[in-house]
Design a protein around this motif. Structure first.
Motif, short mmCIF file in Angstrom:
data_model
loop_
_atom_site.label_atom_id
_atom_site.label_comp_id
_atom_site.label_asym_id
_atom_site.label_seq_id
_atom_site.Cartn_x
_atom_site.Cartn_y
_atom_site.Cartn_z
N VAL A 6 9.36 -0.81 -4.40
CA VAL A 6 8.08 -1.50 -4.52
C VAL A 6 8.30 -3.01 -4.48
O VAL A 6 9.07 -3.56 -5.28
N THR A 37 -0.77 2.79 6.13
CA THR A 37 -1.68 2.24 5.13
C THR A 37 -2.15 3.34 4.20
O THR A 37 -2.71 4.35 4.65
N TYR A 42 -2.77 -0.36 0.58
CA TYR A 42 -1.34 -0.60 0.39
C TYR A 42 -0.56 -0.20 1.65
O TYR A 42 -0.79 0.87 2.21
N LEU A 53 7.09 -0.09 -0.33
CA LEU A 53 5.67 -0.32 -0.58
C LEU A 53 5.40 -1.80 -0.81
O LEU A 53 6.16 -2.48 -1.49
N ALA A 55 2.78 -3.76 -2.76
CA ALA A 55 1.78 -3.39 -3.77
C ALA A 55 0.92 -4.55 -4.25
O ALA A 55 -0.11 -4.32 -4.89
N GLY A 56 1.34 -5.80 -4.01
CA GLY A 56 0.58 -6.93 -4.53
C GLY A 56 1.30 -7.62 -5.67
O GLY A 56 2.29 -7.13 -6.20
N ALA A 61 -1.35 -5.14 -10.34
CA ALA A 61 -1.31 -4.71 -8.93
C ALA A 61 -0.11 -3.83 -8.68
O ALA A 61 -0.19 -2.82 -7.96
N GLY A 65 -0.52 -0.02 -7.34
CA GLY A 65 0.05 0.35 -6.06
C GLY A 65 1.12 1.41 -6.19
O GLY A 65 1.18 2.36 -5.40
N THR A 66 1.98 1.26 -7.18
CA THR A 66 3.04 2.25 -7.40
C THR A 66 2.45 3.60 -7.75
O THR A 66 2.88 4.64 -7.22
N THR A 68 -0.44 4.78 -6.95
CA THR A 68 -1.07 5.35 -5.76
C THR A 68 -0.02 6.00 -4.87
O THR A 68 -0.19 7.13 -4.39
#
Length: 241
Positions: A6, A37, A42, A53, A55-56, A61, A65-66, A68
């Protein structure tokens, strides 16, 4: 073992992808193809046994993201989650361009300020403040990459003053680096019962904000070199014993 790596931003992901060996693992993704995507926007790259990934920025974030990506894991899922990117280093232990592998992932500013000083969230009774990567894996990762093995602090506000740096060092005298995503990644990994590792390449010194002294390009190059050495370690790791 498949691993989810990540990063916060695309430049970090590109460095990780550039350092990792191996072709894309899925027949619908060939080397050099565009990243996929995920829901939420993401982006996820594929490289050998690894998914990378974007993730932001920041712990929230990173956690979202992780989580998801883990919820949408490919068949067989993941055996390991890695938080990776650039960050600030605590001088003199972690100079510019060096690598730090976390032996502890610490939520350094999650808690409460009191007249007696800062209280981490764990001492307030509202959760944990530290995640511990598998010790054997962290040692092997540090040895393979020549990294400093030390705690990495997760903050929501990057340190930009000498006073803030001194306060962090007083609370975490062994800290090697500061970044913004590791604890969020670790929380999501823990929710899925997965071990976590954190790797940081040092782009700046923790302390007074001096953009002219940042070495982002050098840190991204160090991150790629680190994953060139780290890839075989991650691929051969058999999981917690």
């Amino acid at each position: 073992m498949r691993a989810l790596i990540v990063t916060a931003v695309a430049a970090e992901a590109d460095s990780v992808v550039g350092g990792l060996p191996g072709p894309a693992p899925h027949p619908d993704h060939t080397p050099g193809s565009e990243p996929r995507t995920l829901p939420g926007g993401y982006l996820i790259h594929h490289r050998g046994a690894f998914d990378i990934l974007v993730a932001g920025v920041g712990p929230a974030a990173a956690a979202a993201g992780t989580a998801t990506a883990l919820a949408l894991a490919p068949d067989g899922g993941y055996g390991l989650v890695v938080s990776a990117g650039i960050g600030g280093g605590f001088a003199p232990a972690a100079p510019l361009g060096s690598l730090v592998v976390a032996d502890a992932i610490v939520a350094a500013d999650l808690g409460a300020e009191t007249p007696q000083g800062f209280l981490p969230v764990a001492e307030l009774g509202f959760g944990r403040s530290v995640h511990l990567p598998p010790a054997e894996l962290a040692v092997r990762a540090a040895e393979a990459t020549g990294a400093l093995l030390a705690p990495v602090l997760t903050v929501s506000t990057v340190t930009g003053t000498a006073d803030r740096a001194a306060a962090l060092v007083a609370r975490h005298p062994l800290a090697g680096a500061e970044a913004m995503e590791g604890f969020g990644v670790a929380e999501a990994a823990a929710a899925h019962g997965l071990p976590v590792l954190e790797v940081r390449a040092v782009s700046n010194a923790v302390g007074p904000r001096d953009r002219a002294a940042w070495r982002i390009g050098d840190a991204l190059a160090a991150l790629a070199d680190g994953f060139r050495a780290l890839g075989p370690v991650l691929a051969s790791w058999g999981g917690p014993s």
